[in-house]
Scaffold this active site. Structure first.
Site, short mmCIF file in Angstrom:
data_model
loop_
_atom_site.label_atom_id
_atom_site.label_comp_id
_atom_site.label_asym_id
_atom_site.label_seq_id
_atom_site.Cartn_x
_atom_site.Cartn_y
_atom_site.Cartn_z
N HIS A 180 0.93 -1.12 0.11
CA HIS A 180 0.12 0.00 0.08
C HIS A 180 0.81 1.27 -0.01
O HIS A 180 0.39 2.37 -0.26
CB HIS A 180 -0.93 0.22 1.06
CG HIS A 180 -1.95 -0.96 1.15
ND1 HIS A 180 -2.78 -1.13 0.26
CD2 HIS A 180 -2.34 -1.73 2.12
CE1 HIS A 180 -3.71 -2.12 0.22
NE2 HIS A 180 -3.41 -2.75 1.58
N ASP B 146 -2.75 -10.52 -2.55
CA ASP B 146 -3.24 -9.96 -1.34
C ASP B 146 -4.70 -9.59 -1.62
O ASP B 146 -5.39 -8.88 -2.60
CB ASP B 146 -2.68 -8.64 -0.91
CG ASP B 146 -2.95 -8.09 0.64
OD1 ASP B 146 -2.10 -8.44 1.39
OD2 ASP B 146 -4.11 -7.28 0.70
N HIS C 185 -6.57 -6.98 -0.62
CA HIS C 185 -6.56 -5.57 -0.92
C HIS C 185 -5.81 -5.13 -2.04
O HIS C 185 -4.76 -5.79 -2.58
CB HIS C 185 -5.93 -4.85 0.28
CG HIS C 185 -6.60 -5.23 1.72
ND1 HIS C 185 -5.82 -6.23 2.46
CD2 HIS C 185 -8.07 -5.10 2.19
CE1 HIS C 185 -6.86 -6.19 3.59
NE2 HIS C 185 -7.90 -5.62 3.36
N ASP D 8 -4.99 -12.51 3.13
CA ASP D 8 -6.09 -12.26 3.85
C ASP D 8 -7.09 -12.25 2.93
O ASP D 8 -8.32 -11.70 3.34
CB ASP D 8 -5.71 -10.70 4.26
CG ASP D 8 -5.02 -9.60 3.24
OD1 ASP D 8 -4.93 -10.24 2.25
OD2 ASP D 8 -4.79 -8.61 3.40
ZN LIG Z 1 -4.18 -7.01 2.52
#
Ligand SMILES: [Zn+2]
Length: 326
Positions: free
Chosen positions: A158, A195, A197, A283
Site C-alpha cells: 500500500h 493480497d 486488498h 487475507d
Molecule cells: Zn491486505
C-alpha cells in the site's frame, strides 16, 4: 552449482525472515475516547510467527536456503519513495517521546520502525540478488526453480511514493523491483499481487513505467475504498502495463483460479517477464477478519504452482514472493 554428497541437483529455494521483523509494533487499534476497548492491531507478529513455526515443525525450513536481510540503503529506498516520505518516517521513528506515531492513512508505528522497515525492504533486495545469482550468473539466467520467499514485516504494497498507508511503511516489492532493474538491467519485471486488498502503492509507483507490469487481484473496493478498478490500466509509456481484477466479496477458489487462468497467466505469457515478484497476502483467506473472500490453503497452493510454472517458462524460475497481509 555442484550438488553435494551425491544428492540430486536441486536449485535452492531462498528464504528471508529475521526475528527483528517480529518486533515491529504498529500499536493497538483503539479509540478509547469513543468508549471502545483497545484490541491488538490486525497486523501483528503472531500470524507471521505461526507461519515460521509451521515451516520449522514441518521440516520445510531445513530445505530452504536462508538469506540474511541487510538494511536497504537510502538510495535504494529513493528509487521508489520521495525524500520527504523517507525523512518523515526516519524522524518520527527516532522520536521516543511518544509510544506510537502516525504517518499516513491506517499506518502507525512505534519508535525504531524505520530501521525495521529498511531491513524488510533490504530483505526483498537480498532475495533479488539470490535469485539473480548475485554477481555470478546475473541476468544471463540461472537455474530453473530459483524461487524465494520473504516473510517480512512491515508489509509494503500500500505504500506509495510519497506516503505510507495501510500498515505499510516502505513498499518492499517496489524497492526490490527498482533494484532489480537498476542492478541487473532488467526491462520486464512483473508483480502479481493476490493480497485481498488492492496493491495501490505498487501500481502508482510504476503506473507510467513499462518495465514493471503490475497485476492485482483484490476484493472489489475493500481497501483502499474505490481503488483498483478494471479501468486503471497504466499511463504514458506504461499504458497497458497495469492490470486490475477486482473480485466481488464472497469470491472463492473458483473465481480466483479463473482469474489466474484467464487473466494472470495469459498476461505473463504476453509480457515474458525476466523476474516475477509476488505480493503474497493471505487475507483473502476465509479465516481473515479484514475481508470477505473465501480462499483455502489449496487455492494458495494453486497460485504457487501457477506462478512457479510461469516463472519456469519465462525467467528460469526466478520468483521473489514477499509477505503482505494476513
Ligand atoms: Zn491486505
Amino acid at each position: 552449482m555442484a550438488a553435494q554428497n551425491g544428492a540430486a541437483k536441486k536449485a535452492p529455494f531462498h528464504f528471508c525472515c529475521e526475528e527483528i521483523f517480529m518486533w515491529h509494533e504498529p500499536g493497538a487499534t483503539q479509540n478509547t475516547r469513543k468508549g471502545l476497548q483497545p484490541t491488538p492491531h490486525f497486523e501483528s507478529a503472531e500470524s507471521k510467527r505461526r507461519l515460521h513455526n509451521l515451516l520449522e515443525v514441518s521440516g520445510t525450513l531445513d530445505a530452504l536456503t536462508r538469506v540474511r536481510a541487510r538494511p536497504a540503503p537510502p538510495e535504494a529506498l529513493a528509487r521508489a519513495h520521495s525524500a520527504a516520505h523517507i525523512d518523515n518516517v526516519r524522524k518520527l521513528s527516532a522520536d521516543s517521546s511518544k509510544g506510537c506515531h502516525r504517518a499516513g492513512d491506517a499506518l502507525s508505528f512505534s519508535p525504531g520502525a524505520y530501521e525495521i522497515a529498511c531491513l524488510a525492504a533490504g530483505g526483498a533486495m537480498a532475495l533479488v540478488d539470490a535469485v539473480m545469482g548475485g554477481s555470478e550468473a546475473g541476468a544471463r539466467g540461472g537455474e530453473a526453480g530459483r524461487g524465494a520467499y520473504g516473510l517480512v514485516r512491515p508489509p509494503g504494497h500500500h505504500a506509495t511514493r510519497d506516503e505510507g498507508m495501510g500498515f505499510c511503511i516502505f513498499n518492499n516489492v517496489a524497492v526490490a523491483a527498482a533494484h532489480a532493474i537498476e542492478a541487473y538491467g532488467l526491462e520486464r519485471v512483473a508483480v502479481v499481487d493476490f493480497d485481498v486488498h488492492h496493491g495501490n502503492g505498487t501500481q502508482s509507483i510504476f503506473y507510467d513505467d513499462p518495465k514493471v507490469l503490475t497485476i492485482s487481484l483484490h476484493q472489489d473496493s475493500n481497501y483502499p475504498i474505490g481503488s483498483g478498478p478494471i479501468t486503471d490500466t497504466g499511463a504514458g509509456a506504461g499504458a497497458g502495463f497495469c492490470i486490475n481484477a477486482p473480485l466481488p466479496p464472497g469470491s472463492g477458489g473458483g473465481a480466483y483460479r479463473a482469474a489466474f487462468d484467464r487473466i494472470v497467466l495469459p498476461a505473463l505469457d504476453a509480457y515474458r517477464p525476466q523476474l516475477i515478484f509476488v505480493s503474497a497476502g493471505f487475507d483473502a483467506s476465509a479465516m481473515d477478519p479484514l475481508a470477505s473472500q473465501m480462499l483455502v490453503a489449496d487455492d494458495y497452493a494453486y497460485f504457487g504452482r501457477a506462478l512457479a510454472g510461469a516463472a519456469a517458462k519465462h525467467c528460469p524460475g526466478r520468483v521473489v514472493a514477499m509477505h503482505e497481509g494476513g
